[in-house]
Design an enzyme around this catalytic site. Structure first.
Site, mmCIF file in Angstrom:
data_model
loop_
_atom_site.group_PDB
_atom_site.id
_atom_site.type_symbol
_atom_site.label_atom_id
_atom_site.label_comp_id
_atom_site.label_asym_id
_atom_site.label_seq_id
_atom_site.Cartn_x
_atom_site.Cartn_y
_atom_site.Cartn_z
ATOM 1 N N VAL A 58 0.665 18.341 41.002
ATOM 2 C CA VAL A 58 0.496 18.432 39.700
ATOM 3 C C VAL A 58 1.036 19.665 38.927
ATOM 4 O O VAL A 58 0.756 20.604 39.662
ATOM 5 C CB VAL A 58 -0.910 18.053 39.171
ATOM 6 C CG1 VAL A 58 -1.218 18.094 37.694
ATOM 7 C CG2 VAL A 58 -1.206 16.609 39.577
ATOM 8 N N ALA A 103 -0.655 24.670 38.951
ATOM 9 C CA ALA A 103 -0.160 23.507 39.812
ATOM 10 C C ALA A 103 -1.043 23.439 40.735
ATOM 11 O O ALA A 103 -2.242 24.245 41.150
ATOM 12 C CB ALA A 103 1.243 23.691 40.278
ATOM 13 N N LYS A 104 -1.320 22.281 41.228
ATOM 14 C CA LYS A 104 -2.155 21.961 42.276
ATOM 15 C C LYS A 104 -1.389 20.643 43.155
ATOM 16 O O LYS A 104 -1.000 20.007 42.464
ATOM 17 C CB LYS A 104 -3.669 21.746 41.883
ATOM 18 C CG LYS A 104 -4.481 22.121 43.240
ATOM 19 C CD LYS A 104 -4.921 23.647 43.311
ATOM 20 C CE LYS A 104 -5.996 23.832 44.472
ATOM 21 N NZ LYS A 104 -6.364 25.301 44.324
ATOM 22 N N GLY A 105 -2.083 20.772 44.534
ATOM 23 C CA GLY A 105 -1.545 19.382 45.171
ATOM 24 C C GLY A 105 -2.825 18.978 46.355
ATOM 25 O O GLY A 105 -3.470 19.943 46.413
ATOM 26 N N ASP A 144 -5.260 25.963 50.448
ATOM 27 C CA ASP A 144 -6.580 25.695 49.901
ATOM 28 C C ASP A 144 -7.476 25.008 50.943
ATOM 29 O O ASP A 144 -7.298 25.118 52.214
ATOM 30 C CB ASP A 144 -6.335 24.680 48.397
ATOM 31 C CG ASP A 144 -7.333 24.754 47.653
ATOM 32 O OD1 ASP A 144 -7.441 25.704 46.970
ATOM 33 O OD2 ASP A 144 -8.224 23.723 47.645
#
Ligand code: NAD
Length: 416
Positions: A58, A103-105, A144
């Site tokens: 995202v 952003a992140k995933g 993460d």
């Protein structure tokens, strides 16, 4: 009632929008993510069976620069959570004044149940599926929960193989041998320490005399535990996913880190003086500083009144809900918010990215000096605004972060 992480994000935007008089059109826009991708990842398991996993990437906002944010492997990962985490990254990069967006995933998987080769195939296929959404000038993932330097190395290699050349700047948190930065692994814990030390100074507290409780004993929780233990603080309790351990005279953190680094759970550690406790009970132990460093939504309306500490130092992203925030503020507990306190990770990730692009690597001394400068500049500004307006540190941090994003949107305008 289960609180969705993205609902928390929207509530936080409402709170800050009201406090700073933000244009409602901008607030409406900030409650949406720029783009989100859901991918299906078919993996041939070692026993020949096919397993299907779901993954996400995202971008919340790239208005101030390429997206930046971690990649999480966990059975609880879902699109809503990834959207929330991407939004928090936007605020964090903005607050630290880094030229990066949010952003992140994640992949919905329990990586402990995979073999190393299955984990590698999963990572590589996921990278191929999101390849058009990442890149040094598009979006740069990082570790993460349950991801590490090896996983970043597989992402970097898959991306590079697809592009036909080595591109280290596509991820940060890589091994040093292939373009990682010295100091990155400890950076989030180091940043937490810098902020905690600055807060102790403001409150006139002797850091070494502080009694600490830490939820989560991975990269973030383990590092801050080690730094504070070395400083002479008493670490009363720590926990991992298996549960927690408590000792009123202070745990031996070095021994516990050796134990967990060997792949063991804290609950299985043997010391007759140590008492096993549940994760929920750990949060309400009387202490000076509570460090939630595991997952979001840990301190909620249900337990906030029972929290007994002076400072909450947010290692995790989103560990305190807005309702709990209000209760903690009324109780006079200082919450050092995630977007400030745990920003050390993204800060050194930014240094890694700059070093990769310039192909020139810095010394640890330079990394730590620059990290301290950036963290303290942000801290001083947040603290000043919180004092001036008599508001929570989180609201103050959001005012700074959201103002910069709103200004960038205003300057760029809406295309077309
Ligand atoms: P990690 O995988 O290294 O460690 C996570 C720890 O939390 C482990 O000890 C795990 O057992 C524990 N845990 C997991 N579920 C739990 C539960 N339900 N209850 C209690 N403990 C639980 O992950 P990490 O990198 O240390 O990340 C922890 C938090 O910090 C996350 O919120 C992450 O988004 C945030 N964070 C990480 C970084 C970074 O650089 N790694 C930077 C900023 C913020």
């Amino acid at each position: 009632m289960v609180i969705s992480a993205f609902d928390v994000v929207k509530k936080q935007i409402d709170i800050v929008a009201k406090e700073m008089g933000l244009d409602p059109n901008i607030a409406k826009y900030l409650k949406r993510v720029e783009r989100s991708l859901i991918v299906t990842i078919p993996i041939r398991m070692d026993n020949g069976d096919l397993e299907i996993f779901e993954g996400y990437r995202v971008h919340h906002s790239t208005v101030r620069g390429p997206g930046k944010g971690g990649l999480r492997f966990s059975p609880e990962v879902n699109l809503d959570e990834v959207k929330a985490l991407a939004t928090w990254m936007t605020w964090k990069c903005s607050l630290l004044n880094l030229p990066l967006g949010g952003a992140k995933g994640g992949i919905c998987v329990d990586p402990r149940k995979l073999t190393r080769s299955e984990l590698e195939r999963l990572t590589r296929r996921f990278t191929s599926e999101i390849i058009n959404m990442i890149g040094p000038d598009i979006d740069i993932p990082a570790p993460d929960v349950n991801t590490n330097a090896q996983i970043m190395a597989w992402i970097m290699d898959t991306y590079s193989m697809n592009k036909g050349r080595s591109i280290p700047g596509v991820v940060t948190g890589k091994p040093i041998e292939i373009g990682g930065s010295i100091g990155r692994e400890q950076a989030t814990g180091m940043g937490l320490y810098i902020i905690f030390e600055a807060m102790c100074e403001k409150l006139g507290l002797d850091l070494k005399a502080q009694k600490i409780v830490i939820q989560g004993f991975g990269n973030v929780g383990g590092t801050i535990a080690q730094i504070l233990f070395e400083q002479g603080c008493k670490i009363l309790a720590v926990s991992d996913i298996s549960g927690g351990i408590y000792y009123s005279e202070g745990l031996d953190i070095d021994k516990l880190l050796d134990w967990t680094h060997e792949g063991n759970y804290l609950k299985d550690y043997k010391d007759d003086r140590y008492k096993l406790i549940k994760n929920e009970d750990l949060l309400t132990i009387e202490c000076d500083c509570l460090v939630p460093a595991a997952l979001e939504n840990q301190i909620t309306i249900n337990n906030a009144r029972a929290i007994k500490c002076k400072i909450v130092l947010e290692g995790a992203n989103g560990p305190v809900t807005p309702e709990a925030d209000r209760i903690l503020f009324e109780k006079g507990i200082h919450v050092l918010p995630d977007i400030l306190a745990n920003g050390g990770g993204v800060c050194v990730s930014y240094f890694e990215y700059v070093q990769d692009i310039r192909a020139y690597f810095w010394s640890l001394d330079r990394i730590n000096k620059e990290l301290k400068r950036i963290m303290l500049e942000a801290f001083e500004e947040v603290y000043r605004i919180a004092k001036e307006r008599n508001i929570a540190l989180r609201t103050a941090a959001y005012i700074i972060a959201v103002s910069r994003i709103a200004r960038a949107i205003e300057l760029r305008g809406f295309f077309p």
